[in-house]
Design an enzyme around this catalytic site. Structure first.
Site, PDB file in Angstrom:
ATOM      1  N   GLY A 292      18.509 -12.439 -33.078  1.00 36.13           N
ATOM      2  CA  GLY A 292      18.051 -13.823 -33.038  1.00 36.13           C
ATOM      3  C   GLY A 292      18.159 -14.514 -34.377  1.00 36.13           C
ATOM      4  O   GLY A 292      19.257 -14.704 -34.918  1.00 36.13           O
TER       5      GLY A 292
ATOM      6  N   ASN B 183      13.869 -17.283 -18.973  1.00 35.08           N
ATOM      7  CA  ASN B 183      12.828 -17.325 -20.003  1.00 35.08           C
ATOM      8  C   ASN B 183      11.460 -17.464 -19.322  1.00 35.08           C
ATOM      9  O   ASN B 183      11.038 -18.561 -18.970  1.00 35.08           O
ATOM     10  CB  ASN B 183      13.093 -18.497 -20.949  1.00 35.08           C
ATOM     11  CG  ASN B 183      12.096 -18.542 -22.081  1.00 35.08           C
ATOM     12  OD1 ASN B 183      11.210 -17.678 -22.172  1.00 35.08           O
ATOM     13  ND2 ASN B 183      12.228 -19.533 -22.950  1.00 35.08           N
TER      14      ASN B 183
ATOM     15  N   LYS C  90      13.118 -12.314 -19.174  1.00 26.56           N
ATOM     16  CA  LYS C  90      12.725 -12.251 -20.590  1.00 26.56           C
ATOM     17  C   LYS C  90      11.215 -12.436 -20.711  1.00 26.56           C
ATOM     18  O   LYS C  90      10.655 -13.438 -20.251  1.00 26.56           O
ATOM     19  CB  LYS C  90      13.456 -13.321 -21.391  1.00 26.56           C
ATOM     20  CG  LYS C  90      13.088 -13.241 -22.869  1.00 26.56           C
ATOM     21  CD  LYS C  90      14.109 -13.896 -23.734  1.00 26.56           C
ATOM     22  CE  LYS C  90      13.750 -13.731 -25.187  1.00 26.56           C
ATOM     23  NZ  LYS C  90      14.542 -14.598 -26.039  1.00 26.56           N
TER      24      LYS C  90
ATOM     25  N   GLY D 254      11.768 -13.270 -36.268  1.00 26.03           N
ATOM     26  CA  GLY D 254      12.210 -12.642 -37.516  1.00 26.03           C
ATOM     27  C   GLY D 254      11.544 -11.295 -37.742  1.00 26.03           C
ATOM     28  O   GLY D 254      10.777 -10.814 -36.895  1.00 26.03           O
TER      29      GLY D 254
ATOM     30  N   CYS E 172       8.284 -19.774 -20.349  1.00 26.73           N
ATOM     31  CA  CYS E 172       8.146 -21.201 -20.010  1.00 26.73           C
ATOM     32  C   CYS E 172       6.776 -21.460 -19.389  1.00 26.73           C
ATOM     33  O   CYS E 172       6.207 -20.597 -18.722  1.00 26.73           O
ATOM     34  CB  CYS E 172       9.196 -21.608 -18.992  1.00 26.73           C
ATOM     35  SG  CYS E 172      10.845 -21.611 -19.648  1.00 26.73           S
TER      36      CYS E 172
ATOM     37  N   GLY F 206      11.351 -26.803 -28.307  1.00 24.71           N
ATOM     38  CA  GLY F 206      11.080 -27.460 -27.024  1.00 24.71           C
ATOM     39  C   GLY F 206      12.296 -27.517 -26.119  1.00 24.71           C
ATOM     40  O   GLY F 206      12.479 -28.482 -25.381  1.00 24.71           O
TER      41      GLY F 206
ATOM     42  N   ASN G 236      20.621 -18.767 -20.885  1.00 26.89           N
ATOM     43  CA  ASN G 236      19.172 -18.552 -20.872  1.00 26.89           C
ATOM     44  C   ASN G 236      18.575 -19.763 -20.158  1.00 26.89           C
ATOM     45  O   ASN G 236      18.818 -20.904 -20.564  1.00 26.89           O
ATOM     46  CB  ASN G 236      18.682 -18.469 -22.323  1.00 26.89           C
ATOM     47  CG  ASN G 236      17.172 -18.405 -22.446  1.00 26.89           C
ATOM     48  OD1 ASN G 236      16.492 -19.426 -22.477  1.00 26.89           O
ATOM     49  ND2 ASN G 236      16.651 -17.204 -22.520  1.00 26.89           N
TER      50      ASN G 236
END
Ligand SMILES: Cc1cc2nc3c(=O)[nH]c(=O)nc-3n(C[C@H](O)[C@H](O)[C@H](O)COP(=O)(O)O)c2cc1C
Ligand code: FES
Lengths: 305, 282
Positions: free
Chosen positions: A267, A128, A167, A219, A131, A73, A100
């Site tokens: 990441g 980002n 992004k 991942g 959002c 969040g 970011n």
């Protein structure tokens, strides 16, 4: 081997194509005990918002097969705190720092862009677009080419000469159309992908595992999705693409370059070993050699179909 | 500030405690995992490490483990098999296996000589107090109340009993910890009257009770919070704790801090567990 990459000529020049991804490397300072952060191509910081944000309820992270489900969040102390307390401690003279930025309204994106871009230590901004847009019942900015373009346009107007990276999330009807829209709105580069929405449940307790109920998957599990998105986008836009999603080793970096990425962001792999990103930077030349790659520019986008 | 390092270590031993349990597919619930000693200059009891098996491939996440003790040769950890994708993997580690470790991480417990110090431990929460007793200049000041669900053979309690005064309280029915809570509260009252301090480690429900009592009595108390951690370094934002108005840096009062870097050991008055565990405050 020359690993330098130019994302925006003379402004966003990287020593190598490896950046840290938002949300997984802190501000960069957190990883200083584990490697030389100035050796990275760039540092994309954890998500910032205009005002401090307490973030999602706990628990926020759950392990998943081949991945991680998380909902943080955008917990952060706000852009002003970042400028005052964090940025001066970052080695911005030696490595590009790319905050970011996160917002629920276009005006907030503009204000954030204005604040951050005015700082000498900020090299570029990553927006980002996953959002939620509070003016559109929480629809994500990137779900719609019009709202995505509006957000990028607003950031561009306030970012001065600082490059703007859009992004994108993979969870949109037509990522190619959104990529074209943000390019037309002035984005200097596109990074993709953000996390993929998922759910983890606890059978014994009959409850969701995460406090926010749903979270984003990251991942190795998402790497094929990320490769597909980068491949599709790189074919239709002229601006550079930064590949993100499931990168854990130097060979993964080559996979993204092969499908057309100029650079990559690492990441959640940093969570499983704080040395990961430093090792990738170190091993990339040898791995290029192993695959007979002499020039990464020539190798970029050389996938044969 | 102790600077952490990331290192690859060899497992020297992994010893199960107690009896195998059917619910866990025949594995034991508690293990003492011994690793070769990392090249740490320093460490504090209460600090933790992040650990993951080296051969776990690309999808293995690390898990936090509290440091149990550090000797001239080894780093000892004591853990409870609790989760999928985590400590169940650690139970399968054998001598000679390689693990990746980063640490020591976070804050440690206060060590005060000449001060009566009450150690409250529940179940695997006993782990940090082994190292605490080793490091304490004045172990005669220490007294531990150890509450546990399983027989004491499941825990490294005997090894510690030689170093400090220890009282055991086993649940009459596993999970029924009322008696333990009652005795803990009574002892906290005594330590308040004697000018002592209290240190507690165990499950969050138990720590919540200690936290409430510590605030009521104004007894200086430290809690070692167990939070879900993924990075251990303050990057993933998975482990927040909410501070109280007494937090030393007033700018951060009432705001989230990382349990992994600002904790895991906190003074009870500095944090707001009602905000962290709203379900307990209903
Ligand atoms: C805990 C966590 C927090 C994240 N926070 C952000 C964020 O604030 N902004 C953003 O654009 N992406 C954020 N991401 C997404 C990552 O930057 C990245 O796009 C995604 O995790 C896929 O890459 P990976 O598989 O290498 O982790 C976050 C990811 C994780 C795991
Ligand atoms: S465990 Fe990642 S921030 Fe604390």
């Amino acid at each position: 081997m020359d690993l330098r990459v130019s994302l925006v000529e003379g402004i966003l020049e990287l020593k190598n194509p490896i950046l840290s991804a938002a949300g997984s490397f802190g501000s960069g300072l957190e990883y200083q005990p584990y490697g030389d952060i100035t050796q990275l191509g760039g540092i994309i910081t954890n998500g910032l918002s205009l005002y401090p944000c307490a973030g999602s309820p706990l628990p926020r992270i759950a392990a998943a097969p081949a991945g991680l489900l998380s909902s943080v969040g955008t917990q952060n102390d706000g852009a002003e705190y970042f400028i005052r307390e964090v940025l001066p401690r970052l080695p911005w003279q030696s490595v590009p720092i790319i905050p970011n930025i996160n917002a629920g309204r276009v005006e907030e994106f503009s204000e954030l862009a204005g604040l951050l871009a005015a700082e000498e230590g900020v090299t570029a901004l990553e927006v980002n677009l996953s959002c939620h847009n509070s003016n559109r019942a929480g629809q994500r900015f990137c779900q719609n080419p019009v709202t995505a373009a509006r957000a990028i346009n607003a950031v561009k107007r306030f970012a001065g000469n600082k490059p703007v990276i859009a992004k994108l999330s993979p969870e949109i009807m037509d990522i190619v159309e959104v990529a074209r829209a943000v390019e037309a709105a002035g984005a200097d580069a596109i990074s993709c992908i953000g996390k993929v929405q998922g759910l983890a449940v606890d059978v014994r307790g009959r409850r969701p595992v995460l406090g926010n109920v749903t979270g984003g998957l990251s991942g190795p599990a998402v790497k094929p999705i990320a490769l597909r998105c980068v491949w599709q986008i790189a074919q239709v836009v002229k601006i550079p693409v930064i590949g993100v999603g499931g990168i854990t080793c130097a060979r993964d970096v080559l996979e993204f370059l092969l499908v057309g990425a100029h650079a990559v962001s690492v990441g959640s792999a940093s969570f499983s070993d704080p040395e990961t990103i430093f090792r990738i930077v170190q091993e990339l030349p040898a791995v290029c050699e192993e695959y007979g790659i002499e020039d990464i520019k020539a190798f970029r986008g050389s996938l044969q179909i | 500030m102790i600077s952490p390092i990331r290192t690859e270590l060899t497992v020297t031993d992994n010893v199960p405690f107690g009896q195998p349990e059917p619910g866990l597919g025949g594995t034991h619930r508690y293990y003492a995992l011994t690793l070769e000693r990392p090249a740490w200059k320093n460490w504090e009891p209460g600090q933790f490490i992040m650990l993951r098996p080296k051969d776990g491939g690309t999808v293995e996440w690390a898990r936090p483990l509290t440091i149990c003790r550090v000797t001239s040769q080894s780093l000892v950890l004591f853990f409870r098999v609790a989760s999928e994708y985590g400590t169940d993997r650690f139970a399968r580690l054998r001598g000679g296996d390689k693990v990746i470790v980063w640490g020591p991480l976070g804050t440690g417990f206060e060590i005060r000589s000449n001060t009566p110090t009450l150690l409250l431990a529940r179940d695997a929460g006993i782990a940090p107090f082994a190292g605490y007793a080793d490091m304490h200049p004045d172990p005669a000041c220490l007294s531990m109340l150890f509450g546990h669900q399983h027989p004491s053979s499941h825990y490294p309690a005997d090894a510690m009993a030689s170093r400090l005064d220890m009282e055991h309280l086993r649940d009459r029915v596993p999970g029924d910890c009322e008696e333990f809570y009652r005795v803990s509260a009574r002892k906290m009252q005594e330590y308040k009257e004697n000018g002592g301090i209290c240190l507690a480690c165990g499950p969050m429900d138990f720590l919540y009770g200690v936290w409430k009592k510590a605030l009521e009595l104004e007894l200086p108390t430290q809690l070692l919070l167990s939070a879900r951690m993924n990075c251990g370094v303050g990057a993933c934002l998975g482990c927040s704790t909410i501070t109280s108005k007494h937090w030393p840096d007033p700018i951060r009062a009432g705001l989230p801090v990382h349990t992994c870097t600002s904790g895991p050991v906190f003074w009870a008055r500095d944090i707001d567990l009602d905000a962290v565990m709203p379900e307990r405050n209903m």
